[in-house]
Design a protein around this motif. Structure first.
Motif, short mmCIF file in Angstrom:
data_model
loop_
_atom_site.label_atom_id
_atom_site.label_comp_id
_atom_site.label_asym_id
_atom_site.label_seq_id
_atom_site.Cartn_x
_atom_site.Cartn_y
_atom_site.Cartn_z
N THR A 69 0.82 -1.20 0.00
CA THR A 69 0.00 0.00 0.00
C THR A 69 0.86 1.26 0.00
N GLU A 70 0.20 2.33 -0.33
CA GLU A 70 0.87 3.62 -0.35
C GLU A 70 1.44 3.97 1.02
N LYS A 71 0.67 3.60 2.07
CA LYS A 71 1.15 3.90 3.43
C LYS A 71 2.06 2.82 3.97
N ARG A 72 2.28 1.78 3.20
CA ARG A 72 3.17 0.65 3.52
C ARG A 72 2.61 -0.28 4.59
N ASP A 73 1.94 0.29 5.63
CA ASP A 73 1.30 -0.53 6.66
C ASP A 73 2.20 -1.62 7.22
N LEU A 74 3.39 -1.20 7.60
CA LEU A 74 4.31 -2.15 8.22
C LEU A 74 3.94 -2.33 9.69
N PHE A 75 4.56 -3.33 10.32
CA PHE A 75 4.41 -3.50 11.76
C PHE A 75 5.55 -2.72 12.40
N GLY A 76 5.24 -1.47 12.74
CA GLY A 76 6.27 -0.51 13.09
C GLY A 76 7.13 -0.90 14.27
N PHE A 77 6.52 -1.56 15.25
CA PHE A 77 7.29 -1.88 16.44
C PHE A 77 7.80 -3.32 16.41
N MET A 78 7.98 -3.83 15.23
CA MET A 78 8.61 -5.15 15.09
C MET A 78 9.88 -4.97 14.27
N SER A 79 10.79 -5.92 14.46
CA SER A 79 12.03 -5.85 13.72
C SER A 79 11.76 -6.15 12.24
N VAL A 80 12.74 -5.82 11.44
CA VAL A 80 12.67 -6.13 10.02
C VAL A 80 12.41 -7.62 9.81
N GLU A 81 13.12 -8.40 10.55
CA GLU A 81 12.99 -9.85 10.37
C GLU A 81 11.60 -10.35 10.74
N ASP A 82 11.07 -9.81 11.86
CA ASP A 82 9.71 -10.21 12.25
C ASP A 82 8.68 -9.79 11.21
N ASN A 83 8.89 -8.63 10.64
CA ASN A 83 7.99 -8.18 9.58
C ASN A 83 8.02 -9.15 8.40
N LEU A 84 9.24 -9.53 8.03
CA LEU A 84 9.36 -10.46 6.90
C LEU A 84 8.77 -11.81 7.27
N ASP A 85 9.01 -12.22 8.51
CA ASP A 85 8.50 -13.49 9.00
C ASP A 85 6.98 -13.52 8.91
N LEU A 86 6.34 -12.41 9.29
CA LEU A 86 4.88 -12.36 9.22
C LEU A 86 4.39 -12.39 7.77
N GLY A 87 5.26 -11.97 6.87
CA GLY A 87 4.89 -12.06 5.46
C GLY A 87 4.59 -13.48 5.03
N THR A 88 5.09 -14.45 5.79
CA THR A 88 4.88 -15.85 5.41
C THR A 88 3.69 -16.44 6.15
N TYR A 89 2.86 -15.57 6.75
CA TYR A 89 1.76 -16.05 7.59
C TYR A 89 0.91 -17.11 6.88
N VAL A 90 0.68 -16.93 5.59
CA VAL A 90 -0.18 -17.90 4.90
C VAL A 90 0.64 -18.93 4.12
N ARG A 91 1.96 -18.91 4.24
CA ARG A 91 2.76 -19.81 3.40
C ARG A 91 3.60 -20.84 4.16
N GLY A 92 4.30 -20.40 5.18
CA GLY A 92 5.21 -21.35 5.83
C GLY A 92 6.59 -21.26 5.22
N ASP A 93 7.30 -22.34 5.29
CA ASP A 93 8.71 -22.46 4.90
C ASP A 93 9.22 -21.35 3.98
N TYR A 94 10.22 -20.63 4.45
CA TYR A 94 10.51 -19.40 3.74
C TYR A 94 11.99 -19.10 3.56
#
Lengths: 290, 458, 266, 251, 400
Positions: free
Chosen positions: D102-127
Motif C-alpha cells: 500500500t501507499e502507506k506501507r502498513d508495516l508492523f512498526g514496532f517489530m524488527s525487520v525480520e519479524d515483519n518479513l517473518d509475518l509475510g509468510t503467515y499464509v505460506r510457511g517455509d521461507y
C-alpha cells in the motif's frame, strides 16, 4: 515489635503478590484495547462474572474443580459471544463499543442484584492455610495467586512471541491493514483476544472472590484499575501492563498500609490522572504519530 | 382523618419545609385502580383540591373495611434481612385476618411490600408509592439508616404512622424529640437505637468479661450512619471497664479488603476485634477466618444474625459473637418460639431480627388501632405512646416525646431475669455441632444455651 | 547517508541573505522545525512581497507543508522568526493569524462534511464570540452566497461537500479562506488532481484575487500549471532553500534540475 | 478504450504478452458517499506483465488498487485467476497470491525487520529461500534485520514493504506509489528491485504518480484521470501522445 | 445582515407563529402546553382520569414528583448533550457536575445557613469551575483518553467524599437540605418544569445560533475551525463550562426538592453516568431536543416498569422488582436498533411520512444555524469518525 524493615518487607511481599493479580486483570483489557482498538468497559463485569460462576458452581456442588472450570469457561465464552454478537459489527465505531459494553456491564451487575442481591457472597476457597516469609505470615491463597498469575502471564508471553497466532495478534495490534496484507484475519484474531481476555478476567474473578468475597459491584474497581494500568503501561504492551500493575500495586499497598486503609482504590485513580495529564502515551506506549 | 388544611395554601406559595400541599395518606388513597373506578368529577376534584390544601377530609371514625400495611424491605427476594421483614409482615397480616378481635371491622388486611434497594432515593420513592398510590394505613420495615433518615420528611408530609423495624440511627428519634408535631408519626419498634446498641455492647462486655477474657480490644466500625452513635456510646462507656481500647478504626464503607486493617489489629496486639458491621460484614468475617487472624471477633455483626449464615460462608462465621434481637431458640417472651416456629413452617427457615420486630410492630399497631377504634394516625400515635405490648422480642414500650430518643423502644439491660418494660437483646455465638453451625446464646443468663468458645488458632 | 551530505552542501551553497521584518508582507528568518530528531525545515529564510503570487515549490517531503504549518501557527517552530505585516508573529496560534488576515487552504481538503457548501463558507465569516444570537436567523447567508459565486460554486450552494467533485472541493477551500477576508492567502497544492481547463479557471480566479490586492503564496510539488501563474518562485529541498527567482530562472537553475528533476522526475 | 464488452474477449484482444490473463477489471465503479472515485474502469493484466496505472493525485489510483486487493466494495466485476473476487476478503486474496504494497506501507512498526518479513509468510510457511531472495534484492534489509521498522527511513520502509509482500510468494503484486517521497538514490534501488521481481515471474500492477518511473518499467500504461482511464498504450506510444507530453512530461 | 431590521423582525415573528412551525415543532409546543397545564387537567372530569393514567405513577401526586425528578434529569441530559453532543468529546462521568452542583449547594445551605436560592447559585458556580477543570485538560487530551479522564473524575470525587466522610457524609450523603419551594407536589413540579424550560430555551437558542454551528464544526474538524479564525480552545472550554454550570444547576436544584437529596448514589453513581449517555444517544446526540426527551424517557421508564405488577413465571421475579435490570436490557436493545438516536430516526420517519424528504432547500437557508435534521451526516457518526481518527493515530501511525 514491628521494625521498619519488617514492615517494608511485608509491604513488598504483599504488593508483589497482589500486583501479579493486577497484571492478570489488566492484560486482558490491554489486549482488547491494543488489538481491537476498542475499550471493553465490560471487563470489570467479566471479572464479577468469573467470581459468580465459581459461586454458582459451588452452590451446585461441583466442587473446587468445577468452580475453577466454571470461572474460566463462562467468562471466556461470554466474552467471545459479546465480541461476535455486538462488538464485531461496531468495530469501526469505538465510541459505540464503549457505550454498549458499559451497558452490558450494567446488565450483568443488575442481573446479579436481581438474583443475588447486593450483599457479598463467599465463594469456595481455593486453598487454605498460611505461609511465613520474612517474619510475616501470608495466605497461601495469595501465594498461589502470585504463582498462577505469573505462569499465565508467562504462557501468554510465549504464545504471543513464539506461535503463529500469537504473532498474528501482535501484527493486528500494530496495523490492521498490514495484517490483512499478509493474510491475517483480524476478526479471528480479535475473537481470540476477547476469549483470552475473558478467561483471564474469569481467573482473576475467581482469585478475587476467593480472597475477598464476591459482590455485584466488585468489578468496577477492577475496571478502573485496568484503565490505569493500560494508560501507565502503554497501549497493547504486555510488558507495560506488568510494569504498570506493579507500579500501581506497590503504590496502593504502600498507601493503605502506611497512610490509611480508607485510601483503597485511590492510587490507581491518581496515577491514571497524573499520567494522562503528563505523558498521555504512557510510560511504555508508542509515540503518537506526528 | 387529619387535615390541618388551613395551613396549606397553594403549593407554589409555600416556602416552609413542613407545610406544603398538606397531604394525608388516608385521604389520598386514590390509587389508580380505585381512581378509575370512582371515575368521577368528585374524585378528581378532590385530587386537585388537595393540592390546594383545602379539600374535604374523610371521616376519621372507625376501622376501614380494607387495611393496607405498607412494608419497606431491602431486596426482600434475596436479602434475608429484607425477606424477614416481608415474610413477617405477611404472617402478621394473616394473623390479623384470622383474628376476630384485632381490627375487627376490617374485612381484609393486605400487605404491600416495596424494595428499598438500600438506597435512600429508592426508599423515598417507594415510601411515597405506598402512602400515595397504595394508601397504606401504616408503614413499617426499613433496614438502612440512610434510607430511614431520608424518609422522615415524607413521613411528616404523609402523616402516616411509620414503625421502623431495622434501622438504628437515633437521629430519627432526635427529630421526633425536637419537632414533635411534625415527626411524631415515627416510632422505632426495634432494634434498640444506635446509641443503646453501643451501650449494650459495653454492658455485655462488662457482664461477660470474665468468660471472654478480652483485656484489650480493637474497635472496628464500618463508616455508615448507624455506627456513629454506636461508636459514640462505646467511647462514652468503655472507659468504665477494665478493658483497653488499643485501636479504633472507622473504616470506609464499601471496604472489601480487610488485610491492611487486620494487619493493624494484629500489630496493636488486641485480644479481640470489637466490631459494628452490617453492610461490610461478609468479607470481614470470611477474611478473618480464612486468614486465621490471631484475635477474637465479636460485637454487632448483623449478617451473623442470619440463621443460614453458617452455610453461606462455609463456616467462616464460627466463633464470632454478635448481639441479636432474638434467636429461634431464645425464649425471650412466651411468643418468641411460637412465632419462630410459625415462620419456619411458613417459609422453611428462621427469621432474622428484623422479622421479630416487624411482626411485633404490626401487631402492636393493630392492637392500638383496635383499642382506639380507628386507624387515624394521630389517635394511633397517642395510643402507641401509652402502649406496652409484649411481643416476640420483649416488651414494646417507647420513650416519651420529651426524651432525647422520643418514640424509640426502651432498652433495659438485665442478666438474670427478663425486664418488665423494654427489651434486652441477646448475645449469640456461632458454634459447631455435628458439622453444622448453631447460634448459641451466651447472654442473658435466663435464655443462655452455651458457654463462650475461643477460636483454636488464637 | 549520502542524502544528508547532499543536503548540507546545498544549504551552505545557497546562503540566505538576512531577512528583515519589513522585507515584505510576510518575512521568515532562519526557520527551523524538528520532529523528534528529524529536521523537517532547516534554517529557511524568505520574504513575500505584497500583491505578488509566489510559488513555493519542492518535491514531496521537502518541508513545504511543515513550513506553512509553522508560518500559520499550526506548529510552533523550533527556532526562527516569522513577521507578518511587520509584526513579529512567531508561534501565534492559527486562529489569531487568520484574524490578522492570513488565510490558508488545506492540501488534504478539510471541509465540514455535516453541512452545506453555503454553511461551510458561512462558518469562516462568524465572529469569535461565545454567546450570540447571530445565526438564529441566518444572517450570513447573503455574503456567503456572494463568496460562493465568486469561487464558482453558486450552483452548488446546498450540496454537501461529499457531493462536490474534486475541483469543487478546491473551490470550497478557497471560498472558506476568502470568507475570513484575508490579505495573504496560502494555497496548498491547488492543482493536484485537476484537469487542464480546471487548472486554467482556478488560475484565473487566483489572478483576479491578486488584482484586487491580495497576496498569494501557492504551494505545489510539481510545476504543472504553476509557472504560468506565479510572479516568482522559491524552491526548497530537504527543508532548505534551493533557489529563488523568476519562473524562467527557476526552470534553468541547474541545482533545481539536479535535485528536483534529475532523479527521473518530469 | 471501450467498455462493456466481456472481459475474456477483451483480454484476448488487449493482451500483448503471451501470458494468460491473470486479472481482469471490467467496468468497475467505486463511490465514497456521493463522490464517484472510479467511473467504469477496465483493465487487463496478463501473467508476467508489468502494467502501470498513472495519473495525478486523486485520480483514483489507490482506489483501484484497494478495490483489486479486496479492501473496497465496488460495482462491476474484478476477476482474479478466473474467479470473481467481490465477496473475497483481502486476507483470502493474500492466500491466493494477490498482494498489495500500500501507499502507506502498513508495516508492523514496532517489530524488527525480520519479524515483519517473518509475518509475510503467515499464509505460506517455509521461507528460507524467499528470505534469501529478499535479502539479496535489498541488502539494506539484512543489515538492519533487528531494527524496528518505524525507525527506518522512508525508502528502507518501502523496501521492507515490498520484501514482506514477496515473502508470501505472490503471483500478482499490486504496488501503490512505491516511489512516493523517496530520494533519487533510493529510487534506483527500488527501480532495480522491481525489475528483478518481474524477472522472477511475478505479475505487477504499478500505480504510480511518477510518470517517468512508470514509463521506464511498464509493459503497458494506463492513464487514469477523474476515475476513468483516458489513455492506454505502451510507453513509447504514450510518449508520443501530445496530451500526455503536455500534462505529464513537463512538455 | 444589516440590510433591514424589519425583515429580520418579520422573520422572527414568522418563526414564532405556531401555525407556521413544522409538524415536529407543533408537536413539541403541544407537549409543552400539556406539561404546563397538567396539574390543572388532573382536576377535570374524564380528562383528569386519562392524565393520571399516563403519568408514571398510579397517583397524580407521586406522578408530579416523578415527573419533576425526570425533568431534572432531562436538564442534566441536555447539559451532557451541550458538550458531548456538540463538540464530540464524550463525557463518561458527567455526574461530576451534577454532584458538584448538588453537594456544593447542600453544603452551603446546611453548613453555612445560606438560603437555598443563594446556595444553588454557589453550586452552579463551582460546577462551572469544575467545567474549566475538565475543559482545560480536554484541550490536550482527546478522544478515548478524555473519556477515561471524565470517567475517572467522579470516581476520584467519590473517593474523596468517602475518605473525608466527616465533611461529605461518605456514601450515605448529606441528609436533607432545605427545599426551595417546600414539599408541595405542584410547586415542585413547576419549579422543575420552569428550570427545564429555561435551560431548554437557552441551550436551544445557543446551539441554533452561530455558537452551535461553531461547536459542531469543532466536532467535525478542528483545523477547519482554526482556519476560519475561530479559537477552538475558547469554544471547547466554553462548552465544558456551560455544560458544567447547567449540570450543576440541575444537581443543585434537585437536592433542594423533595425528590432529590445529596447522596452519591443519586448524583454521581456509575449508573447516573451511563443513564445520561443513554438518554442523549437514544434521543439523538447533538440536538438538545433529543437529550431532553431521552432524559425524560430514561428517567421515567423505570417508574413505568415499576407499575407493572406482572411476575415473570420461571424466575419468579416481578417486573417492578427488575425495573432497572429491564431498563438496561431495553437500552441495549434500543442501542442496537437505533444507534443514531431515536429522535433522528423519528424525524426521518416523519419527513418520509409527510413527503418532505430532501425538499425545501430555501427553507433550510431560512432556518439558519445548524438544525440537526438538515445535516448531511449525524453527530453520532461524526463522533465515531473522530474517535476512529484517534485510534488510527494510536495504532496505525507507524509509517510517517
Amino acid at each position: 515489635m514491628a521494625s521498619t524493615l519488617s514492615v517494608a518487607l511485608t509491604i513488598i511481599v504483599q504488593a508483589a503478590m497482589i500486583s501479579a493479580l493486577y497484571a492478570l486483570i489488566a492484560i486482558g483489557f490491554t489486549l482488547i484495547f491494543g488489538v481491537g482498538g476498542v475499550l471493553n468497559l465490560a471487563h470489570g463485569a467479566t471479572i464479577t462474572m468469573g467470581a459468580f460462576s465459581a459461586y454458582y458452581a459451588g452452590q451446585l456442588g461441583l466442587g473446587l474443580p468445577g468452580a475453577v472450570l466454571a470461572s474460566v469457561a463462562v467468562p471466556a465464552i461470554f466474552a467471545g459471544l459479546l465480541y461476535l454478537g455486538m462488538v464485531k459489527r461496531l468495530e469501526e465505531e469505538p465510541i459505540m463499543v464503549m457505550i454498549t459494553t458499559l451497558v452490558v456491564s450494567v446488565v450483568i451487575e443488575q442481573a446479579i442484584v436481581v438474583f443475588e442481591g447486593t450483599t457479598s457472597r463467599s465463594i469456595p476457597q481455593l486453598i487454605e492455610g498460611q505461609f511465613s516469609l520474612a517474619g510475616a505470615t501470608f495466605q497461601n491463597l495469595l501465594g498461589v495467586m502470585f504463582v498462577v498469575s505469573w505462569i499465565i502471564i508467562g504462557l501468554l508471553f510465549l504464545f504471543v512471541n513464539y506461535t503463529k497466532t500469537g504473532k498474528g495478534i501482535l501484527a493486528v495490534s500494530m496495523s490492521h491493514k498490514g495484517a490483512s496484507l499478509v493474510g491475517i484475519q483480524s476478526s479471528r484474531i480479535n475473537l481470540i483476544t476477547w476469549i483470552i481476555a475473558g478467561a483471564f478476567a474469569g481467573i482473576a474473578g475467581l482469585f478475587l472472590g476467593s480472597w475477598l468475597t464476591a459482590d455485584f459491584a466488585m468489578g468496577q474497581a477492577q475496571l478502573v484499575l485496568s484503565f490505569s494500568i493500560v494508560v501507565v503501561g502503554g497501549i497493547g504492551s504486555i510488558r507495560g501492563s506488568v510494569v504498570g500493575a506493579y507500579l500501581i500495586g506497590f503504590l496502593e499497598i504502600a498507601t493503605t498500609n502506611l497512610i490509611s486503609s480508607s485510601l483503597q482504590g485511590l492510587a490507581p485513580l491518581v496515577v491514571l490522572v497524573v499520567v494522562l495529564l503528563v505523558k498521555p502515551e504512557g510510560l511504555f506506549g508508542r509515540e503518537f504519530a506526528e | 382523618m387529619v387535615n390541618d388544611g388551613s395551613s396549606g395554601s397553594a403549593g407554589a406559595a409555600n416556602g416552609s419545609k413542613n407545610t406544603g400541599d398538606e397531604y394525608n395518606g388516608n385521604r389520598s388513597k386514590l390509587n389508580r385502580r380505585r381512581f378509575i373506578q370512582a371515575a368521577g368529577v368528585g374524585a378528581a376534584a378532590t385530587g386537585f383540591a388537595g393540592c390546594l390544601g383545602g379539600g374535604p377530609g374523610e371521616s376519621s371514625e372507625g376501622i376501614p373495611s380494607e387495611v393496607t400495611l405498607g412494608v419497606l424491605a431491602p431486596a426482600p427476594e434475596n436479602n434475608p434481612i429484607g425477606a424477614a421483614i416481608a415474610n413477617s409482615a405477611e404472617l402478621a397480616a394473616e394473623k390479623l385476618n384470622n383474628s376476630s378481635d384485632l381490627l375487627g371491622d376490617a374485612d381484609s388486611v393486605s400487605v404491600s411490600i416495596k424494595n428499598t434497594q438500600e438506597s435512600p432515593s429508592t426508599g423515598r420513592q417507594r415510601y411515597r408509592e405506598l402512602t400515595l398510590d397504595e394508601g397504606a394505613n401504616m408503614t413499617t420495615g426499613v433496614f438502612t439508616s440512610e434510607v430511614l433518615l431520608q424518609l422522615m420528611d415524607p413521613i411528616s408530609q404523609q402523616q402516616t404512622v411509620h414503625m421502623t423495624s431495622g434501622a438504628a440511627s437515633p437521629k430519627a428519634s432526635n427529630q421526633v424529640n425536637e419537632e414533635y408535631d411534625k415527626y411524631k408519626y415515627h416510632f422505632r419498634a426495634g432494634p434498640i437505637n444506635g446509641y443503646h446498641l453501643g451501650q449494650n455492647m459495653v454492658d455485655f462486655l462488662e457482664a461477660k468479661g470474665n468468660d471472654l477474657g478480652w483485656e484489650s480490644v480493637a474497635l472496628l466500625v464500618e463508616n455508615y450512619e448507624w455506627t456513629n452513635p454506636v461508636q459514640q456510646a462505646i467511647d462514652d462507656h468503655i472507659g468504665d471497664l477494665d478493658v483497653d481500647v488499643v485501636m479504633e478504626e472507622r473504616y470506609a464503607s464499601g471496604t472489601s479488603n480487610f488485610g491492611p486493617i487486620y494487619d493493624s489489629v494484629e500489630e496493636s496486639g488486641a485480644d479481640a476485634a470489637f466490631v459494628a458491621m452490617a453492610h461490610t460484614g461478609t468479607p470481614a468475617v470470611v477474611q478473618w477466618a480464612r486468614d486465621q487472624r490471631p484475635f477474637e471477633f465479636g460485637g454487632i455483626h448483623v449478617l451473623t444474625q442470619l440463621p443460614a449464615y453458617y452455610s453461606q460462608t462455609g463456616g467462616a462465621c464460627r466463633f464470632t459473637v454478635s448481639q441479636n434481637t432474638a434467636t429461634p431458640q431464645s425464649e425471650l417472651t412466651d411468643k418468641t418460639l411460637q412465632y419462630a416456629q410459625d415462620y419456619n413452617s411458613a417459609y422453611g427457615g428462621f427469621p432474622v431480627y428484623t422479622g421479630y420486630i416487624t411482626h411485633d410492630a404490626i401487631m402492636q399497631w393493630a392492637t392500638v388501632a383496635t383499642e382506639r377504634g380507628t386507624v387515624n394516625a394521630d389517635e394511633v400515635v397517642s395510643g402507641l405512646e401509652e402502649s406496652s405490648y409484649t411481643g416476640t422480642a420483649g416488651s414494646l414500650d417507647y420513650y416519651g416525646k420529651d426524651h432525647e430518643y422520643a418514640h424509640d423502644i426502651k432498652y433495659n439491660f438485665r442478666t438474670d431475669s427478663p425486664p418488665e418494660t423494654g427489651v434486652n437483646p441477646v448475645f449469640q455465638q456461632w458454634q459447631e455441632s455435628d458439622g453444622s453451625g448453631t447460634q448459641e446464646v451466651l447472654h442473658p443468663e435466663y435464655v443462655s444455651s452455651a458457654d463462650y468458645q475461643a477460636p483454636p488458632w488464637v | 547517508m549520502s542524502a544528508d551530505a547532499a543536503t548540507d552542501e546545498l544549504a551552505t551553497a545557497t546562503t540566505a541573505e538576512d531577512v528583515r521584518p519589513d522585507d515584505g508582507i510576510l518575512a521568515v528568518e532562519s526557520l527551523r522545525k524538528e520532529f523528534g530528531g528529524l529536521v523537517a525545515v532547516d534554517d529557511l529564510s524568505f520574504a513575500v512581497q505584497e500583491q505578488e503570487i509566489l510559488g513555493f515549490i519542492g518535491p514531496n517531503g521537502a518541508g513545504k507543508s511543515t513550513t506553512f504549518n509553522c508560518v500559520t501557527g499550526t506548529y510552533p517552530p523550533t527556532a526562527g522568526t516569522v513577521w507578518y505585516k511587520g509584526e513579529q508573529v512567531t508561534g501565534t496560534p492559527p486562529h489569531k493569524m487568520v484574524k490578522r488576515g492570513m488565510a490558508r487552504t488545506f492540501q488534504s481538503f478539510a471541509p465540514l462534511e455535516d453541512r452545506t457548501v453555503l454553511k461551510n463558507v458561512a462558518l469562516s465569516m462568524m465572529n469569535d464570540t461565545l454567546v450570540t444570537v447571530e445565526g438564529l436567523l441566518g444572517e450570513f447567508h447573503d455574503e456567503a452566497r456572494a463568496i460562493c459565486e465568486r469561487v464558482g460554486l453558486d450552483d452548488r450552494l446546498y450540496q454537501t461537500p461529499a457531493e462536490l467533485p474534486h475541483a469543487g472541493m478546491l473551490r470550497l477551500e478557497l471560498g472558506r479562506a476568502l470568507g475570513t477576508d484575508p490579505d495573504l492567502l496560502l494555497v496548498d497544492e491547488p492543482f493536484a488532481g485537476l484537469s487542464g481547463p480546471e487548472v486554467e479557471s482556478v488560475s484565473d480566479l487566483l489572478l483576479d484575487l491578486r488584482d484586487e490586492g491580495m497576496t498569494l503564496v501557492v504551494v505545489d510539488h510539481n510545476m504543472r500549471g504553476l509557472l504560468q501563474l506565479i510572479d516568482r518562485a522559491i524552491v526548497i529541498n530537504f527543508g532548505s532553500l534551493l533557489a529563488n527567482g523568476s519562473p524562467d530562472e527557476i526552470k534553468n537553475n541547474p541545482d533545481v534540475q539536479e535535485a528536483y528533476l534529475g532523479g527521473g522526475l518530469e | 478504450m471501450s467498455s462493456g464488452t466481456g472481459s475474456e474477449t477483451e483480454a484476448a484482444v488487449d493482451s500483448r504478452t503471451s501470458g494468460e490473463s491473470i486479472l481482469s477489471v471490467d467496468d468497475v465503479h467505486v463511490s465514497y458517499g456521493k463522490v464517484q472515485a472510479l467511473n467504469g474502469v477496465d483493465l487487463d493484466i496478463g501473467s508476467g506483465e508489468l502494467i502501470s496505472v498513472i495519473g495525478p493525485n486523486g485520480a483514483g489510483k489507490s482506489t483501484l488498487a484497494n478495490s483489486i486487493s479486496g479492501f473496497l466494495p465496488y460495482d462491476g466485476s474484478i476477476d482474479y485467476g478466473g474467479d470473481e473476487i467481490e465477496e473475497v476478503a483481502p486476507e483470502s486474496l493474500v492466500e491466493r497470491g494477490l498482494i498489495q504494497c500500500t501507499e502507506k506501507r502498513d508495516l508492523f512498526g514496532f517489530m524488527s525487520v525480520e519479524d515483519n518479513l517473518d509475518l509475510g509468510t503467515y499464509v505460506r510457511g517455509d521461507y528460507a529461500e524467499r528470505l534469501e531472495f529478499v535479502y539479496d534484492l535489498f541488502p539494506t534489509l539484512e543489515e538492519r534485520r533487528d531494527q524496528h521498522a518505524h525507525t527506518m527511513s522512508g525508502g528502507e520502509q518501502q523496501m521492507l514493504a515490498i520484501g514482506r509482500a514477496l515473502m508470501s510468494d505472490p503471483e500478482l503484486l499490486v504496488l501503490d506509489e512505491p516511489t512516493l517521497g523517496l530520494a533519487p538514490v533510493i529510487l534506483d534501488d527500488i527501480s532495480e528491485g522491481i525489475d528483478r521481481i518481474q524477472d522472477e515471474g511475478v505479475t505487477i500492477l504499478l500505480c504510480e504518480q511518477n510518470v517517468t518511473f512508470a514509463m521506464n518499467h511498464a509493459d503497458r500504461i494506463n492513464l487514469l484521470e477523474n476515475g476513468e482511464i483516458v489513455r492506454q498504450g505502451s510507453p513509447d506510444e504514450l510518449r508520443d501522445d501530445d496530451y500526455i507530453r503536455e500534462s505529464y512530461l513537463g512538455g | 445582515m444589516t440590510d433591514n431590521d424589519t425583515s429580520r423582525l418579520r422573520l422572527l415573528l414568522g418563526r414564532l407563529n405556531p401555525l407556521g412551525l413544522p409538524l415536529r415543532q407543533k408537536i413539541g409546543v403541544f407537549g409543552l402546553a400539556f406539561l404546563i397545564a397538567m396539574p390543572l387537567l388532573v382536576s377535570l372530569p374524564v380528562v383528569g382520569r386519562f392524565v393520571v393514567m399516563i403519568l408514571p405513577a398510579s397517583s397524580w401526586e407521586l406522578g408530579l414528583y416523578n415527573l419533576a425528578a425526570a425533568l431534572f434529569f432531562g436538564m442534566f441530559a441536555m447539559s451532557w448533550d451541550a458538550v458531548s453532543g456538540y463538540t464530540g468529546e464524550i463525557s463518561f462521568g458527567h455526574g461530576l457536575f451534577f454532584a458538584v452542583g448538588g453537594y456544593t449547594s447542600a453544603m452551603l445551605n446546611m453548613g453555612h445557613g445560606l438560603s437555598p436560592w443563594v446556595s444553588v447559585l454557589g453550586g452552579v458556580l463551582l460546577a462551572a469551575v469544575a467545567g474549566v477543570m475538565i475543559g482545560v485538560p480536554a484541550l490536550r487530551i482527546e478522544g478515548p483518553y478524555l473519556s477515561l479522564v471524565t470517567l475517572v473524575a467522579p470516581l476520584i470525587l467519590l473517593q474523596v467524599f468517602i475518605y473525608m466522610s466527616d465533611i461529605f457524609g461518605g456514601e450515605q450523603g448529606l441528609g436533607n437540605p432545605e427545599n426551595l419551594v417546600g414539599l408541595g407536589f405542584v410547586s415542585n413540579y413547576f419549579l422543575a418544569l420552569g428550570l427545564f424550560l429555561a435551560v431548554f430555551v437557552l441551550l436551544w437558542a445557543l446551539t441554533r445560533s452561530n455558537t452551535g454551528s461553531i461547536l459542531t464544526a469543532i466536532r467535525e474538524d478542528e483545523n477547519a475551525v482554526s482556519a476560519a479564525g475561530l479559537s477552538t480552545a475558547k469554544f471547547k472550554i466554553f462548552a465544558f463550562v456551560l455544560s458544567g454550570a447547567i449540570g450543576g444547576l440541575a444537581g443543585a436544584a434537585y437536592v433542594h426538592t423533595p425528590v432529590g437529596s445529596p447522596t452519591p448514589s443519586e448524583l454521581m453513581s456509575v449508573i447516573i453516568n451511563v443513564e445520561v449517555i443513554i438518554a442523549a444517544v437514544l434521543g439523538g446526540m447533538g440536538t438538545i431536543v433529543g437529550a431532553a426527551l431521552g432524559g425524560l424517557f430514561v428517567a421515567m421508564l423505570p417508574d413505568y416498569l415499576n407499575l407493572v405488577e406482572f411476575t415473570v413465571p420461571v424466575i419468579g421475579k416481578s417486573i417492578s422488582e427488575m425495573s432497572f435490570f429491564l431498563f438496561a436490557i431495553v437500552t441495549l436493545f434500543l442501542l442496537n436498533i437505533f444507534p443514531g438516536g431515536v429522535l433522528r430516526w423519528g424525524i426521518a420517519l416523519g419527513r418520509r411520512a409527510t413527503g418532505r424528504d430532501g425538499g425545501g432547500k430555501e427553507g433550510m437557508a431560512a432556518d439558519g444555524g445548524q438544525s440537526p435534521e438538515d445535516a448531511g451526516t449525524n453527530p453520532v457518526a461524526q463522533t465515531m469518525e473522530r474517535y476512529q481518527e484517534y485510534y488510527d493515530n494510536m495504532f496505525g501511525g507507524d509509517d510517517k
